[in-house]
Write a protein that holds these residues in place. Sequence first.
Motif, short mmCIF file in Angstrom:
data_model
loop_
_atom_site.label_atom_id
_atom_site.label_comp_id
_atom_site.label_asym_id
_atom_site.label_seq_id
_atom_site.Cartn_x
_atom_site.Cartn_y
_atom_site.Cartn_z
N ARG A 53 22.47 45.64 -12.85
CA ARG A 53 23.13 45.84 -14.14
C ARG A 53 22.00 46.59 -14.83
N ALA A 110 30.65 42.10 -14.02
CA ALA A 110 29.47 41.61 -13.70
C ALA A 110 29.57 40.53 -12.59
N ARG A 168 25.05 46.40 -5.91
CA ARG A 168 25.27 45.28 -5.34
C ARG A 168 24.04 45.00 -4.55
N ASP A 193 33.06 47.04 -17.91
CA ASP A 193 32.13 46.60 -16.99
C ASP A 193 32.61 45.19 -16.19
N SER A 236 26.13 41.34 -8.63
CA SER A 236 26.67 42.93 -8.50
C SER A 236 26.86 43.28 -9.88
N PHE A 237 26.94 44.66 -10.22
CA PHE A 237 27.46 44.96 -11.51
C PHE A 237 28.26 46.29 -11.38
#
Length: 150
Positions: free
Chosen positions: A132, A43, A120, A41, A47-48
């Motif tokens: 997320r 982060a 995002r 992931d 965004s994620f």
Amino acid sequence: MLKKILISVGIVAVAGVAYVRLSPTDLATYHIAPIATMAGDDAGEHSFKAARQITAPAADVLRAVDTLALATARTELVAGSVGEGLMTYETRSALMGYPDYTTVTVVDGADGPLLVINARSRFGSSDLGVNRARVEGWLARLGPLVVPAS
């Protein structure tokens, strides 16, 4: 005097909402394949990005993501297709209509094919974690089609 100030504030607020809801989007900015070489992931403030190894053919995983995305409230496909192997979705917030863009693809990773989902926000400096939450929700619902993050 107070009445004029309140009216001015109201006009500015309505103009802001109209701008967020009606401003055109340059999809070329968002419809770009996210890059990943390993599962994991990433982060950001607004965004994620998640990359997961897949356990089924890429087309099957992308079809499953497309089904989940289109079942998500206020979400529509705005660019790409399952056949293209790259899809970008727009999800708007319930109250203000702020758009978030989520791009999905499958790439060759170091240990095999990876599903990469990059979500995002278009406006603001923070997404309050909604990108997320959306991505993790989709991944959880994909179940055995992806390898969970370790």
